[in-house]
Write a protein that holds these residues in place. Sequence first.
Motif, PDB file in Angstrom:
ATOM      1  N   SER A   1       0.817  -1.218   0.000  1.00 12.45           N
ATOM      2  CA  SER A   1       0.000   0.000   0.000  1.00 12.45           C
ATOM      3  C   SER A   1       0.852   1.269   0.000  1.00 12.45           C
ATOM      4  CB  SER A   1      -0.950   0.009   1.192  1.00 12.45           C
ATOM      5  OG  SER A   1      -0.235   0.061   2.410  1.00 12.45           O
ATOM      6  N   ASN A   2       2.044   1.213   0.563  1.00 15.61           N
ATOM      7  CA  ASN A   2       2.903   2.401   0.637  1.00 15.61           C
ATOM      8  C   ASN A   2       3.334   2.903  -0.736  1.00 15.61           C
ATOM      9  OD1 ASN A   2       2.706   2.298   3.391  1.00 15.61           O
ATOM     10  ND2 ASN A   2       4.625   1.189   3.647  1.00 15.61           N
ATOM     11  N   ILE A   3       3.370   2.030  -1.723  1.00 20.94           N
ATOM     12  CA  ILE A   3       3.796   2.442  -3.060  1.00 20.94           C
ATOM     13  C   ILE A   3       2.789   3.408  -3.685  1.00 20.94           C
ATOM     14  CG2 ILE A   3       2.739   0.674  -4.529  1.00 20.94           C
ATOM     15  CD1 ILE A   3       5.532   0.386  -5.832  1.00 20.94           C
ATOM     16  N   LEU A   4       1.551   3.361  -3.214  1.00 15.13           N
ATOM     17  CA  LEU A   4       0.519   4.240  -3.761  1.00 15.13           C
ATOM     18  C   LEU A   4       0.737   5.701  -3.382  1.00 15.13           C
ATOM     19  CD1 LEU A   4      -2.632   2.004  -3.231  1.00 15.13           C
ATOM     20  CD2 LEU A   4      -1.141   2.164  -5.222  1.00 15.13           C
ATOM     21  N   ASN A   5       1.681   5.968  -2.493  1.00 15.86           N
ATOM     22  CA  ASN A   5       2.021   7.352  -2.143  1.00 15.86           C
ATOM     23  C   ASN A   5       2.781   8.049  -3.267  1.00 15.86           C
ATOM     24  OD1 ASN A   5       0.895   6.893   0.355  1.00 15.86           O
ATOM     25  ND2 ASN A   5       2.850   6.463   1.344  1.00 15.86           N
ATOM     26  N   GLN A   6       3.363   7.274  -4.164  1.00 13.71           N
ATOM     27  CA  GLN A   6       4.113   7.867  -5.270  1.00 13.71           C
ATOM     28  C   GLN A   6       3.139   8.513  -6.250  1.00 13.71           C
ATOM     29  OE1 GLN A   6       6.738   4.988  -7.051  1.00 13.71           O
ATOM     30  NE2 GLN A   6       7.469   4.286  -5.055  1.00 13.71           N
ATOM     31  N   LYS A   7       3.535   9.662  -6.774  1.00  9.26           N
ATOM     32  CA  LYS A   7       2.668  10.460  -7.633  1.00  9.26           C
ATOM     33  C   LYS A   7       2.126   9.676  -8.828  1.00  9.26           C
ATOM     34  CE  LYS A   7       2.614  14.864 -10.172  1.00  9.26           C
ATOM     35  NZ  LYS A   7       1.178  14.805 -10.272  1.00  9.26           N
ATOM     36  N   TRP A   8       2.961   8.872  -9.460  1.00  7.22           N
ATOM     37  CA  TRP A   8       2.514   8.141 -10.639  1.00  7.22           C
ATOM     38  C   TRP A   8       1.308   7.255 -10.306  1.00  7.22           C
ATOM     39  CZ3 TRP A   8       1.573   3.251 -12.346  1.00  7.22           C
ATOM     40  CH2 TRP A   8       1.390   3.109 -13.712  1.00  7.22           C
ATOM     41  N   TYR A   9       1.378   6.558  -9.172  1.00  7.59           N
ATOM     42  CA  TYR A   9       0.283   5.668  -8.784  1.00  7.59           C
ATOM     43  C   TYR A   9      -0.958   6.458  -8.380  1.00  7.59           C
ATOM     44  CZ  TYR A   9       3.599   1.850  -8.967  1.00  7.59           C
ATOM     45  OH  TYR A   9       4.507   0.936  -9.403  1.00  7.59           O
ATOM     46  N   ARG A  10      -0.778   7.545  -7.645  1.00  5.93           N
ATOM     47  CA  ARG A  10      -1.919   8.379  -7.235  1.00  5.93           C
ATOM     48  C   ARG A  10      -2.657   8.939  -8.441  1.00  5.93           C
ATOM     49  NH1 ARG A  10       1.609  10.971  -3.663  1.00  5.93           N
ATOM     50  NH2 ARG A  10       1.554  12.741  -5.062  1.00  5.93           N
ATOM     51  N   ASP A  11      -1.900   9.322  -9.477  1.00  8.62           N
ATOM     52  CA  ASP A  11      -2.487   9.946 -10.661  1.00  8.62           C
ATOM     53  C   ASP A  11      -2.916   8.941 -11.729  1.00  8.62           C
ATOM     54  OD1 ASP A  11      -1.946  12.315  -9.384  1.00  8.62           O
ATOM     55  OD2 ASP A  11      -0.172  12.783 -10.581  1.00  8.62           O
ATOM     56  N   SER A  12      -2.606   7.686 -11.521  1.00 16.28           N
ATOM     57  CA  SER A  12      -2.917   6.680 -12.548  1.00 16.28           C
ATOM     58  C   SER A  12      -4.401   6.327 -12.526  1.00 16.28           C
ATOM     59  CB  SER A  12      -2.084   5.420 -12.324  1.00 16.28           C
ATOM     60  OG  SER A  12      -2.596   4.687 -11.230  1.00 16.28           O
ATOM     61  N   ASP A  13      -4.806   5.606 -13.537  1.00 13.54           N
ATOM     62  CA  ASP A  13      -6.194   5.182 -13.660  1.00 13.54           C
ATOM     63  C   ASP A  13      -6.366   3.748 -13.146  1.00 13.54           C
ATOM     64  OD1 ASP A  13      -8.840   5.642 -14.337  1.00 13.54           O
ATOM     65  OD2 ASP A  13      -8.609   4.671 -16.278  1.00 13.54           O
ATOM     66  N   MET A  14      -5.483   3.318 -12.251  1.00 12.73           N
ATOM     67  CA  MET A  14      -5.561   1.952 -11.749  1.00 12.73           C
ATOM     68  C   MET A  14      -6.823   1.774 -10.898  1.00 12.73           C
ATOM     69  SD  MET A  14      -2.822   1.498  -8.566  1.00 12.73           S
ATOM     70  CE  MET A  14      -1.680   0.812  -9.667  1.00 12.73           C
ATOM     71  N   VAL A  15      -7.320   0.552 -10.880  1.00 12.13           N
ATOM     72  CA  VAL A  15      -8.528   0.219 -10.134  1.00 12.13           C
ATOM     73  C   VAL A  15      -8.144  -0.730  -8.999  1.00 12.13           C
ATOM     74  CG1 VAL A  15     -10.812  -0.829 -10.217  1.00 12.13           C
ATOM     75  CG2 VAL A  15      -9.959   0.468 -12.183  1.00 12.13           C
ATOM     76  N   VAL A  16      -8.345  -0.284  -7.764  1.00 13.52           N
ATOM     77  CA  VAL A  16      -8.079  -1.119  -6.594  1.00 13.52           C
ATOM     78  C   VAL A  16      -9.313  -1.990  -6.364  1.00 13.52           C
ATOM     79  CG1 VAL A  16      -7.573  -1.148  -4.123  1.00 13.52           C
ATOM     80  CG2 VAL A  16      -6.571   0.630  -5.577  1.00 13.52           C
ATOM     81  N   VAL A  17      -9.116  -3.308  -6.399  1.00 11.30           N
ATOM     82  CA  VAL A  17     -10.243  -4.221  -6.219  1.00 11.30           C
ATOM     83  C   VAL A  17     -10.198  -4.956  -4.885  1.00 11.30           C
ATOM     84  CG1 VAL A  17     -10.635  -4.549  -8.678  1.00 11.30           C
ATOM     85  CG2 VAL A  17      -9.125  -6.106  -7.473  1.00 11.30           C
ATOM     86  N   GLY A  18      -9.064  -4.877  -4.172  1.00  7.87           N
ATOM     87  CA  GLY A  18      -8.968  -5.565  -2.887  1.00  7.87           C
ATOM     88  C   GLY A  18      -7.886  -4.996  -2.010  1.00  7.87           C
TER      89      GLY A  18
END
Length: 109
Positions: free
Chosen positions: A51-68
């Motif tokens: 979960s800590n990797i989501l702090n990086q700007k690329w992940y925050r701004d991406s269109d990824m879908v968290v399903v779990g």
Amino acid sequence: MRWYEDLYVGYNLLDKKRQVIRKIKNGKPQLNKYVITLPQNDYDTLEIYPSNILNQKWYRDSDMVVVGITEGMEEAMDMIQLIIMDCLNDTGEVKVKKYIMSKMEAGEA
């Protein structure tokens, strides 16, 4: 980043679901918490990230879908198996990305 409305939550996080999601969204560090996302490509099934990797700007701004969300890698692997089995039981195929996206578009989740 988008969140699947019918989020899969690991059994170790059931009582802490809202707190964990809030911390992830606010960029608070959390040890041993993992997110399961739809793949960024069309050939993988699912992806697991600390979960800590989501702090990086690329992940925050991406269109990824968290399903779990899970606590621990072992629970994340169990969760992936559950998601794949749900998809297989509902559709007869293991096209998880297509399955989740169709549920999101239909407003089912």
